[in-house]
Motif scaffolding. Structure first.
Motif, PDB file in Angstrom:
ATOM      1  N   LEU A   9       0.830  -1.207   0.000  1.00 29.16           N
ATOM      2  CA  LEU A   9       0.000   0.000   0.000  1.00 29.16           C
ATOM      3  C   LEU A   9       0.863   1.255   0.000  1.00 29.16           C
ATOM      4  O   LEU A   9       0.527   2.249  -0.668  1.00 29.16           O
ATOM      5  CB  LEU A   9      -0.942   0.005   1.208  1.00 29.16           C
ATOM      6  N   ASP A  10       1.969   1.219   0.730  1.00 27.89           N
ATOM      7  CA  ASP A  10       2.870   2.373   0.765  1.00 27.89           C
ATOM      8  C   ASP A  10       3.430   2.650  -0.633  1.00 27.89           C
ATOM      9  O   ASP A  10       3.500   3.817  -1.065  1.00 27.89           O
ATOM     10  CB  ASP A  10       4.025   2.127   1.737  1.00 27.89           C
ATOM     11  N   PHE A  11       3.825   1.594  -1.345  1.00 23.61           N
ATOM     12  CA  PHE A  11       4.349   1.778  -2.700  1.00 23.61           C
ATOM     13  C   PHE A  11       3.291   2.382  -3.618  1.00 23.61           C
ATOM     14  O   PHE A  11       3.573   3.314  -4.387  1.00 23.61           O
ATOM     15  CB  PHE A  11       4.832   0.448  -3.275  1.00 23.61           C
ATOM     16  N   LEU A  12       2.066   1.876  -3.549  1.00 20.61           N
ATOM     17  CA  LEU A  12       1.003   2.389  -4.408  1.00 20.61           C
ATOM     18  C   LEU A  12       0.681   3.843  -4.088  1.00 20.61           C
ATOM     19  O   LEU A  12       0.386   4.638  -4.995  1.00 20.61           O
ATOM     20  CB  LEU A  12      -0.247   1.520  -4.259  1.00 20.61           C
ATOM     21  N   ASN A  13       0.754   4.216  -2.812  1.00 20.48           N
ATOM     22  CA  ASN A  13       0.547   5.622  -2.445  1.00 20.48           C
ATOM     23  C   ASN A  13       1.623   6.514  -3.050  1.00 20.48           C
ATOM     24  O   ASN A  13       1.330   7.606  -3.564  1.00 20.48           O
ATOM     25  CB  ASN A  13       0.548   5.760  -0.920  1.00 20.48           C
ATOM     26  N   ARG A  14       2.863   6.068  -2.978  1.00 17.54           N
ATOM     27  CA  ARG A  14       3.955   6.873  -3.539  1.00 17.54           C
ATOM     28  C   ARG A  14       3.884   6.910  -5.063  1.00 17.54           C
ATOM     29  O   ARG A  14       4.214   7.933  -5.680  1.00 17.54           O
ATOM     30  CB  ARG A  14       5.301   6.325  -3.065  1.00 17.54           C
TER      31      ARG A  14
END
Length: 224
Positions: A9-14
């Motif tokens: 999820l962190d990667f997709l947010n970035r």
């Protein structure tokens, strides 16, 4: 892998904040790690599904967007999605899961039935909609999906009585069920089981529609 990692999820947010090729190419090894985790999760989900259904194929969608005919020219999707195709001509419909920060959901049903299938479904509803109404009003169905969704015509389709008691069902052009998930649910240890339980709750609906689409109005099979 039986759970979704917070790093996904962190990667997709970035990625959503940096949706351009320079940033993506710089972070491609990270993307590949997260993609591998997602594929592992989808494979575990396919195994779960095969315990109560027959899955012929799993398709994990590419991250790259087709921007040729879109006003939005951002090159990458900001989600991971997977589609599970049911096996044989007898089993129609399929299962879809999308992982996206704040917007994760699962879905299933019939997004764009061809005109022959749509007419067959409408004719079934015209003759007797008792069974479909029992399915979509069942407590388990309602708890997982709420209501049957989909685009509808504004008026009765040609050849159907606009005063029919089930005209709201007959006017539908799509037959879709969805279930949304909060991030805290997506990251929970039992997310795999939650998704599987929702897909299991979808089965009576998919099986009913499968029977309609593989028989004529007399209930005789139309497939070999």
């Amino acid at each position: 892998m039986n759970s979704i990692s917070k790093s996904t999820l962190d990667f997709l947010n970035r990625l959503k904040e940096n949706n351009n090729r320079d940033w993506f190419n710089k972070h491609k090894p990270e993307f590949q790690d997260e993609q591998a985790k997602i594929k592992s999760f989808f494979l575990a989900l396919r195994e779960k599904l095969n315990s109560h259904d027959e899955i012929e194929r799993l398709k994990v969608f590419r991250i790259y967007r087709d921007v040729r005919f879109s006003k939005d020219k951002t090159p990458y999707k900001t989600h991971f999605g997977g589609h599970f195709v049911r096996a044989t001509k007898r089993l129609r419909g399929g299962y879809y899961l999308q992982i996206s920060p704040g917007e994760s959901f699962l879905a299933g049903g019939f997004w764009a039935p061809n005109k022959e299938d749509l007419l067959r479904i409408r004719k079934e509803f015209e003759i007797d909609a008792t069974e479909i109404k029992e399915i979509i009003n069942d407590t388990t169905f309602v708890n997982h999906f709420g209501v049957l969704e989909g685009v509808s015509l504004k008026t009765a389709p040609r050849g159907f009585n606009k005063e029919h008691s089930d005209i709201d069902l007959i006017k539908m052009k799509q037959f879709i069920v969805t279930h949304k998930f909060r991030d805290v649910e997506v990251l929970s240890d039992n997310f795999l089981e939650k998704v599987n339980e929702s897909f299991k709750a979808m089965r009576p609906f998919l099986n009913y529609m499968s029977e309609i689409l593989t028989t004529d109005l007399n209930g005789v099979s139309t497939i070999d």
